[in-house]
Design a protein around this motif. Structure first.
Motif, PDB file in Angstrom:
ATOM      1  N   GLY A 118     -13.167 -10.947  39.639  1.00 16.78           N
ATOM      2  CA  GLY A 118     -12.878  -9.709  38.929  1.00 16.78           C
ATOM      3  C   GLY A 118     -13.752  -9.579  37.687  1.00 16.78           C
ATOM      4  N   GLU A 119     -13.300  -8.719  36.788  1.00 16.65           N
ATOM      5  CA  GLU A 119     -14.113  -8.388  35.617  1.00 16.65           C
ATOM      6  C   GLU A 119     -13.803  -9.299  34.423  1.00 16.65           C
ATOM      7  N   ALA A 120     -12.714  -9.049  33.761  1.00 13.57           N
ATOM      8  CA  ALA A 120     -12.373  -9.800  32.546  1.00 13.57           C
ATOM      9  C   ALA A 120     -10.871  -9.750  32.354  1.00 13.57           C
ATOM     10  N   PRO A 121     -10.318 -10.736  31.650  1.00 10.78           N
ATOM     11  CA  PRO A 121      -8.869 -10.729  31.439  1.00 10.78           C
ATOM     12  C   PRO A 121      -8.427  -9.547  30.586  1.00 10.78           C
ATOM     13  N   GLY A 122      -7.209  -9.086  30.840  1.00 16.43           N
ATOM     14  CA  GLY A 122      -6.558  -8.110  29.964  1.00 16.43           C
ATOM     15  C   GLY A 122      -5.546  -8.847  29.095  1.00 16.43           C
ATOM     16  N   GLU A 125      -3.283 -11.435  31.008  1.00 12.59           N
ATOM     17  CA  GLU A 125      -4.063 -12.593  31.439  1.00 12.59           C
ATOM     18  C   GLU A 125      -4.390 -13.474  30.235  1.00 12.59           C
ATOM     19  N   PRO A 131      -6.002 -15.271  35.696  1.00 12.05           N
ATOM     20  CA  PRO A 131      -6.520 -13.943  36.040  1.00 12.05           C
ATOM     21  C   PRO A 131      -5.527 -13.120  36.865  1.00 12.05           C
ATOM     22  N   PHE A 132      -5.609 -11.815  36.693  1.00 14.04           N
ATOM     23  CA  PHE A 132      -4.867 -10.848  37.511  1.00 14.04           C
ATOM     24  C   PHE A 132      -3.364 -11.156  37.577  1.00 14.04           C
ATOM     25  N   SER A 136      -2.556  -4.602  37.188  1.00  9.20           N
ATOM     26  CA  SER A 136      -3.559  -4.504  38.258  1.00  9.20           C
ATOM     27  C   SER A 136      -3.503  -5.739  39.153  1.00  9.20           C
ATOM     28  N   ASN A 158     -12.916 -14.498  37.167  1.00  8.15           N
ATOM     29  CA  ASN A 158     -13.527 -13.286  36.604  1.00  8.15           C
ATOM     30  C   ASN A 158     -14.951 -13.594  36.162  1.00  8.15           C
ATOM     31  N   HIS A 238     -11.867  -1.889  41.930  1.00  9.94           N
ATOM     32  CA  HIS A 238     -10.956  -2.673  41.094  1.00  9.94           C
ATOM     33  C   HIS A 238      -9.553  -2.042  41.181  1.00  9.94           C
TER      34      HIS A 238
END
Ligand code: URA
Length: 269
Positions: A118-122, A125, A131-132, A136, A158, A238
């Motif tokens: 994936g992209e990057a942690p939110g 996360e 991750p994830f 999402s 990510n 995504h």
């Protein structure tokens, strides 16, 4: 909206920093008057403003090119996933580390044949170090379940392992500094199928400027010099994008079916 709700809304859209104490309407402000010619003013002593010291524990940020060189060396030296995680934890070439709470390295089964990047942690996360795991991530889990997969049968990471402040898009320098680690991560995990979740991940790992709209749904091959063989790779939307644009789930479903078929063709024979 009460004050707390307004504040929450501002944080959610990324406005989490006060620039001025009072609002300034730049559209209605008159243009500044042209400076009149004046005799040279006497020099005025400017009081020195104290500059906040960098936290003692953080090393000074490395210049971008040096960060990439250090990242390549550190990633290449890692012989196992644990060593790679330790190398990332010790890496000071990406400023995102300073603002994140946790390093987000991986989740799922490192021995799985299918790896998702994936992209990057939110925020969730960042809090949990996985991750994830936020909204999402929950959609991602439902998407995987629809083709018989779960976190015991996939491995997840990510391209960026630290949360960008206010979930902003990672900069080119941040992506470049983290890329050697995610490339090594893929090589060490050695999956048989790679799925790139979202445009940021697809562009970074496929080294292309093409957008996800064009990339998604088309299988390509992926290989770095330290991988034993090339593997099939599929860029897909995504889940955060699907939450905003549910109509695109139709294309995502096609991608999921295509992954399911690839697993049948490549893994189960
Ligand atoms: N979005 C991502 O791309 N990765 C995460 O880990 C969470 C949200």
């Amino acid at each position: 909206m009460d004050d707390l709700a307004t504040l929450r809304w501002l944080v959610e859209i990324g406005a989490d920093e006060a620039i001025l104490d009072t609002p300034l309407d730049r559209f209605s402000a008159p243009p500044p008057p042209a400076p009149a010619a004046r005799p040279a003013a006497k020099p005025v002593a400017v009081p020195s403003v104290p500059v906040a010291a960098a936290p003692a524990v953080m090393a000074a940020p490395q210049p971008a090119a040096q960060a990439v060189v250090s990242a390549r060396e550190a990633a290449a030296a890692a012989r196992t996933l644990d060593e790679l995680k330790a190398a990332l934890a010790a890496f000071d070439g990406c400023a995102l580390k300073a603002t994140a709470t946790n390093l987000v390295f991986c989740d799922g089964n490192p021995a799985a044949k299918v790896m998702l990047v994936g992209e990057a942690p939110g925020a969730d996360e960042d809090r949990q170090g996985k991750p994830f795991v936020g909204v999402s991530g929950q959609l991602l889990d439902r998407m995987l379940a629809a083709i018989g997969l779960d976190r015991t049968s996939v491995y997840i990471t990510n391209v960026i392992p630290w949360r960008p402040p206010a979930n902003r898009t990672p900069s080119a320098a941040e992506l470049a500094a983290c890329l050697p680690f995610v490339q090594r991560h893929i090589a060490l995990a050695n999956p048989q199928i790679l799925v790139l979740v979202g445009g940021i991940s697809a562009k970074a790992l496929l080294d292309t400027s093409e957008g996800i709209m064009r990339l998604r749904g088309k299988w390509r091959t992926y290989r770095t010099p330290d991988m034993p063989a090339e593997i099939p790779v599929l860029p897909t939307y995504h889940p955060a994008y699907l939450l905003r644009q549910p109509a695109q789930k139709r294309d995502s479903w096609r991608d999921l079916l295509s992954i399911k078929q690839k697993i049948r063709d490549n893994i189960n024979n």
